[in-house]
Design a protein around this motif. Structure first.
Motif, mmCIF file in Angstrom:
data_model
loop_
_atom_site.group_PDB
_atom_site.id
_atom_site.type_symbol
_atom_site.label_atom_id
_atom_site.label_comp_id
_atom_site.label_asym_id
_atom_site.label_seq_id
_atom_site.Cartn_x
_atom_site.Cartn_y
_atom_site.Cartn_z
ATOM 1 N N LEU A 130 -3.098 6.920 1.350
ATOM 2 C CA LEU A 130 -2.608 5.544 1.535
ATOM 3 C C LEU A 130 -1.345 5.506 2.357
ATOM 4 O O LEU A 130 -1.167 4.626 3.213
ATOM 5 N N ILE A 131 -0.429 6.425 2.118
ATOM 6 C CA ILE A 131 0.836 6.441 2.866
ATOM 7 C C ILE A 131 0.582 6.747 4.329
ATOM 8 O O ILE A 131 1.156 6.105 5.234
ATOM 9 N N GLY A 136 -2.816 9.005 -3.008
ATOM 10 C CA GLY A 136 -1.497 8.502 -2.644
ATOM 11 C C GLY A 136 -1.082 8.937 -1.253
ATOM 12 O O GLY A 136 -0.566 8.130 -0.457
ATOM 13 N N VAL A 137 -1.328 10.212 -0.919
ATOM 14 C CA VAL A 137 -1.011 10.716 0.420
ATOM 15 C C VAL A 137 -1.821 9.970 1.468
ATOM 16 O O VAL A 137 -1.308 9.573 2.525
ATOM 17 N N LYS A 173 0.824 -1.207 0.000
ATOM 18 C CA LYS A 173 0.000 0.000 0.000
ATOM 19 C C LYS A 173 0.862 1.262 0.000
ATOM 20 O O LYS A 173 0.544 2.251 -0.661
ATOM 21 N N SER A 174 1.967 1.230 0.742
ATOM 22 C CA SER A 174 2.842 2.406 0.795
ATOM 23 C C SER A 174 3.481 2.676 -0.566
ATOM 24 O O SER A 174 3.527 3.812 -1.027
ATOM 25 N N LEU A 175 3.974 1.627 -1.196
ATOM 26 C CA LEU A 175 4.587 1.789 -2.516
ATOM 27 C C LEU A 175 3.560 2.240 -3.545
ATOM 28 O O LEU A 175 3.866 3.047 -4.425
ATOM 29 N N GLY A 206 0.974 4.069 -2.890
ATOM 30 C CA GLY A 206 0.748 5.484 -2.611
ATOM 31 C C GLY A 206 1.823 6.363 -3.207
ATOM 32 O O GLY A 206 1.538 7.410 -3.797
ATOM 33 N N ILE A 207 3.083 5.938 -3.069
ATOM 34 C CA ILE A 207 4.198 6.694 -3.648
ATOM 35 C C ILE A 207 4.080 6.748 -5.162
ATOM 36 O O ILE A 207 4.317 7.788 -5.794
#
Length: 241
Positions: free
Chosen positions: A238-239, A235-236, A100-102, A104-105
């Motif tokens: 999700l991060i 994206g923000v 999820k972080s990737l 988001g990026i």
């Protein structure tokens, strides 16, 4: 037939993402994946979005297949096929929070790039299609987001706008089938995935037809900026999550 709140949310997300894909030629997975990941988890969202994406591409190509630029797509398709198994391995092996972080990026980078660098340089060497396709395959196998690298490649190649939308579908259809098959071999076609996909088919077809009409009415540049800004926000979110 009674739908649960989760099912209604899934259908609404797929309708919205399909509408965007039909209007712009791309963007369904970029919208659907992060939102569906919040609702049903990324392990279910990934094969479901892949099924929907193949249906979208097939439906659009029924009308516009004659406009597909075959020579511009075959290198991308072959390289993407090679990268898909690598993406599947990453999805199965990596923790969901990392995925999820990737994702988001990726969304932030793609959205911001198109918002702040609209005057892209022209790409002359067609061999970059192999690198682009490989990277797209890895992203497609893991998150169903093989679109961004190919979209950027098409922008850099200065594809004709009319052929741009059709050629993307000509690329998405064979690569989407490959992703579907790989998901099936990986055991990701669960009962829940198939059930949700069956419910979504009429919503997908309706969104494709609506998106075609809106594409002729809304200025493309303004609509693009709205979508890219929305991708940055997702994206923000999700991060942070």
């Amino acid at each position: 037939m009674e739908f649960s709140t989760t099912t209604i949310l899934v259908l609404a997300i797929l309708f919205l993402s399909t509408f965007i894909r039909s209007a712009l030629g791309f963007g369904d997975a970029l919208i659907a994946m992060p939102l569906l990941a919040l609702v049903i988890g990324i392990q279910v969202a990934t094969p479901l979005v892949a099924m929907g994406a193949s249906t979208i591409a097939f439906t659009i190509l029924l009308k516009s297949w004659r406009k597909v630029e075959i020579k511009a797509a075959w290198r991308l398709v072959i390289a993407t096929w090679i990268g898909i198994p690598l993406g599947i391995f990453f999805l199965k092996a990596a923790p969901e929070i990392l995925v999820k972080s990737l994702l988001g990026i990726l969304l932030m980078g793609f959205g911001a790039y198109n918002l702040f660098i609209p005057d892209l340089p022209k790409l002359l060497n067609e061999k970059w299609a192999l690198v682009t396709g490989l990277f797209a395959g890895i992203l497609g196998g893991a998150y169903n987001t093989n679109g961004p690298p190919v979209v950027i490649y098409g922008m850099l190649r200065r594809w004709d706008p009319e052929k741009f939308r059709a050629t993307l579908q000509g690329y998405f259809l064979p690569t989407g089938f490959a992703i579907l098959i790989t998901h099936g071999l990986a055991g990701m076609w669960t009962t829940q995935v198939v059930r949700l996909y069956g419910y979504s088919i009429p919503f997908i077809i309706g969104a494709v037809l609506l998106g075609e009409k809106v594409n002729l009415l809304i200025p493309q540049g303004k609509f693009d900026k709205i979508i890219y800004g929305f991708l940055v926000v997702i994206g923000v979110f999700l991060i942070i999550q």
